[in-house]
Design an enzyme around this catalytic site. Sequence first.
Site, PDB file in Angstrom:
ATOM      1  CG  PHE A  99      -9.251  45.025  -7.097  1.00 25.15           C
ATOM      2  CD1 PHE A  99      -8.200  44.422  -6.418  1.00 25.15           C
ATOM      3  CD2 PHE A  99     -10.240  44.209  -7.633  1.00 25.15           C
ATOM      4  CE1 PHE A  99      -8.129  43.038  -6.288  1.00 25.15           C
ATOM      5  CE2 PHE A  99     -10.176  42.826  -7.505  1.00 25.15           C
ATOM      6  CZ  PHE A  99      -9.120  42.246  -6.829  1.00 25.15           C
ATOM      7  CB  THR A 102     -13.343  42.834 -14.374  1.00 23.57           C
ATOM      8  OG1 THR A 102     -13.850  42.276 -13.167  1.00 23.57           O
ATOM      9  CG2 THR A 102     -14.339  42.598 -15.493  1.00 23.57           C
ATOM     10  N   GLY A 107     -14.627  37.869 -16.692  1.00 25.07           N
ATOM     11  CA  GLY A 107     -15.442  38.457 -15.625  1.00 25.07           C
ATOM     12  C   GLY A 107     -15.527  37.462 -14.482  1.00 25.07           C
ATOM     13  CB  SER A 108     -17.947  34.745 -13.710  1.00 28.76           C
ATOM     14  OG  SER A 108     -19.072  35.539 -13.436  1.00 28.76           O
ATOM     15  NE  ARG A 244     -51.306  57.380  -1.674  1.00 31.36           N
ATOM     16  CZ  ARG A 244     -51.881  58.196  -2.543  1.00 31.36           C
ATOM     17  NH1 ARG A 244     -51.852  59.510  -2.348  1.00 31.36           N
ATOM     18  NH2 ARG A 244     -52.472  57.711  -3.602  1.00 31.36           N
ATOM     19  CD  GLU A 339     -15.856  43.912  -3.958  1.00 32.11           C
ATOM     20  OE1 GLU A 339     -15.649  43.117  -3.039  1.00 32.11           O
ATOM     21  OE2 GLU A 339     -15.595  45.123  -3.890  1.00 32.11           O
TER      22      GLU A 339
HETATM   23  N1  COS Z   1     -10.113  32.728  -0.909  1.00 30.39           N
HETATM   24  C1  COS Z   1      -8.840  32.282  -0.844  1.00 30.39           C
HETATM   25  N2  COS Z   1      -8.301  31.488  -1.803  1.00 30.39           N
HETATM   26  C2  COS Z   1      -9.067  31.169  -2.857  1.00 30.39           C
HETATM   27  C3  COS Z   1     -10.409  31.604  -2.959  1.00 30.39           C
HETATM   28  C4  COS Z   1     -10.921  32.408  -1.934  1.00 30.39           C
HETATM   29  N3  COS Z   1     -12.181  32.879  -1.972  1.00 30.39           N
HETATM   30  N4  COS Z   1     -10.927  31.133  -4.126  1.00 30.39           N
HETATM   31  C5  COS Z   1      -9.967  30.407  -4.721  1.00 30.39           C
HETATM   32  N5  COS Z   1      -8.844  30.446  -3.940  1.00 30.39           N
HETATM   33  C6  COS Z   1      -7.584  29.741  -4.232  1.00 30.39           C
HETATM   34  C7  COS Z   1      -7.856  28.254  -4.332  1.00 30.39           C
HETATM   35  O1  COS Z   1      -7.770  27.638  -3.078  1.00 30.39           O
HETATM   36  C8  COS Z   1      -6.779  27.777  -5.296  1.00 30.39           C
HETATM   37  O2  COS Z   1      -5.597  27.593  -4.567  1.00 30.39           O
HETATM   38  P1  COS Z   1      -4.668  26.293  -4.853  1.00 30.39           P
HETATM   39  O3  COS Z   1      -4.167  26.476  -6.268  1.00 30.39           O
HETATM   40  O4  COS Z   1      -3.580  26.392  -3.828  1.00 30.39           O
HETATM   41  O5  COS Z   1      -5.531  25.091  -4.704  1.00 30.39           O
HETATM   42  C9  COS Z   1      -6.597  28.974  -6.226  1.00 30.39           C
HETATM   43  O6  COS Z   1      -7.098  30.120  -5.517  1.00 30.39           O
HETATM   44  C10 COS Z   1      -7.343  28.811  -7.532  1.00 30.39           C
HETATM   45  O7  COS Z   1      -8.698  28.625  -7.202  1.00 30.39           O
HETATM   46  P2  COS Z   1      -9.739  27.803  -8.098  1.00 30.39           P
HETATM   47  O8  COS Z   1      -9.059  26.595  -8.681  1.00 30.39           O
HETATM   48  O9  COS Z   1     -10.970  27.603  -7.286  1.00 30.39           O
HETATM   49  O10 COS Z   1      -9.995  28.848  -9.294  1.00 30.39           O
HETATM   50  P3  COS Z   1     -11.148  28.920 -10.369  1.00 30.39           P
HETATM   51  O11 COS Z   1     -10.547  29.395 -11.635  1.00 30.39           O
HETATM   52  O12 COS Z   1     -11.921  27.636 -10.402  1.00 30.39           O
HETATM   53  O13 COS Z   1     -12.097  30.142  -9.878  1.00 30.39           O
HETATM   54  C11 COS Z   1     -13.739  31.392  -8.658  1.00 30.39           C
HETATM   55  C12 COS Z   1     -12.640  30.284  -8.662  1.00 30.39           C
HETATM   56  C13 COS Z   1     -14.870  31.129  -9.628  1.00 30.39           C
HETATM   57  C14 COS Z   1     -14.261  31.352  -7.241  1.00 30.39           C
HETATM   58  C15 COS Z   1     -13.076  32.765  -8.981  1.00 30.39           C
HETATM   59  O14 COS Z   1     -12.694  32.843 -10.326  1.00 30.39           O
HETATM   60  C16 COS Z   1     -13.973  33.941  -8.663  1.00 30.39           C
HETATM   61  O15 COS Z   1     -14.128  34.355  -7.512  1.00 30.39           O
HETATM   62  N6  COS Z   1     -14.601  34.557  -9.712  1.00 30.39           N
HETATM   63  C17 COS Z   1     -15.331  35.783  -9.565  1.00 30.39           C
HETATM   64  C18 COS Z   1     -14.425  36.944  -9.748  1.00 30.39           C
HETATM   65  C19 COS Z   1     -15.027  38.195  -9.224  1.00 30.39           C
HETATM   66  O16 COS Z   1     -15.525  38.255  -8.110  1.00 30.39           O
HETATM   67  N7  COS Z   1     -14.959  39.219 -10.045  1.00 30.39           N
HETATM   68  C20 COS Z   1     -15.474  40.478  -9.645  1.00 30.39           C
HETATM   69  C21 COS Z   1     -14.543  41.525 -10.122  1.00 30.39           C
HETATM   70  S1  COS Z   1     -13.719  42.319  -8.883  1.00 30.39           S
HETATM   71  S2  COS Z   1     -14.862  43.847  -8.475  1.00 30.39           S
END
Ligand code: COS
Length: 356
Positions: A99, A102, A107-108, A244, A339
Amino acid sequence: MPAEAEVEASNAVPPAIIQEMRELGLFGLSIPEEYGGLGLTMEEEVALAFELGYTSAAFRSVIGTNNGIGSQGIIVDGTEAQKEYWLPRLASGEAIGSFALTEPDAGSDAGALKTTAVRDGDRYVLNGTKRYITNAPLADVFTLMARTGGPGPGGITAFLVPSDSPGLSLGAVDGKMGQRGTRTCDVILDDCRVPADAIIGGVEGRGFKTAMKVLNRGRLNISGVCVGAAERLCDEAVGFAKTRIQFGKPIAEHQLVQAMLADSFTEAFAGRCMVVETAKRYDCGERIIKEAAASKLYCSEMVGRVADRAVQVHGGAGYMQASPVEHFYRDVRLFRLYEGTSQIQQIIIGREMTAG
Ligand code: COS
């Protein structure tokens, strides 16, 4: 468990164990039976995560991407043709899935990713770099998120990119703090060409949501692994404390040691209850975004505390590489990062609580 020291020393899972995992069907435990997997429910899957978490993280990582982030995008949003082609191969372990979300500067803030995918006739041309990609050195296919549209999450599309695609190369294997036996590296796309039907589900702009759905499930699975690790650390701490002798009796009979053991048991048990409850709700079709994030937040932080106490109970012996708890202390640190960091889980929970 008997192979843990070998994994640490060789930084690899013995091939005979990988073969045994294949024969047990572990590469496809979460893939539906119609596509050659075991089709476990989420509740069954987290029960297995508890078991796999009980030993070195590397064993679970061998099969982790095929069952989780490397196959779930296809399962939740793939076309029938994509399912029919890839899922049986992933389920049997013939192909390894990975997958790639990143990036060096995303990242976040995954929605800010910069890798581009530009349509050129019946192909897409991909350019960019993916970072810290688990199992990339072994992978046959990547679920890879790239930008086909404008800025933000809505411009992102998920592609199935075979590792032998022209223009795809791998960086050097990363040197990590822990989780020896698992491999991550960069995936570099330099005018990498894939067919237009490599888009998961066939529609542009849905890739961010596919990635998020995959991560909801992945976060619950990692929570189960954290619980398994915490239970192992409790057992190791109890076993050591009973043998121990200090101040004329086993340290297990000293109340300050018992207090550490009791706190660790209590927290591991709380984590187990959260994970099982969330898995049951998932199996009933409930929305579990908040609960999966809460499980990941609690369990990954919890296992860090439990690992710290386990080393404390072992005293100086716990700091030695020969101790069974030493590699766990390093390994579990990753669970608070990948994740989604703990802070990202807090943001997800807070948003879910206050939405609408
Ligand atoms: N499940 C389902 N849908 C989701 C979701 C989730 N957990 N999180 C967001 N969405 C959907 C939202 O509902 C939104 O949909 P709409 O456009 O229809 O409203 C869309 O995705 C965009 O979401 P949002 O506006 O919340 O996006 P952001 O850019 O604000 O980011 C976070 C949201 C911070 C939660 C996201 O970027 C995230 O999870 N970051 C961490 C990434 C991560 O885990 N990286 C690890 C690497 S993989 S090993």
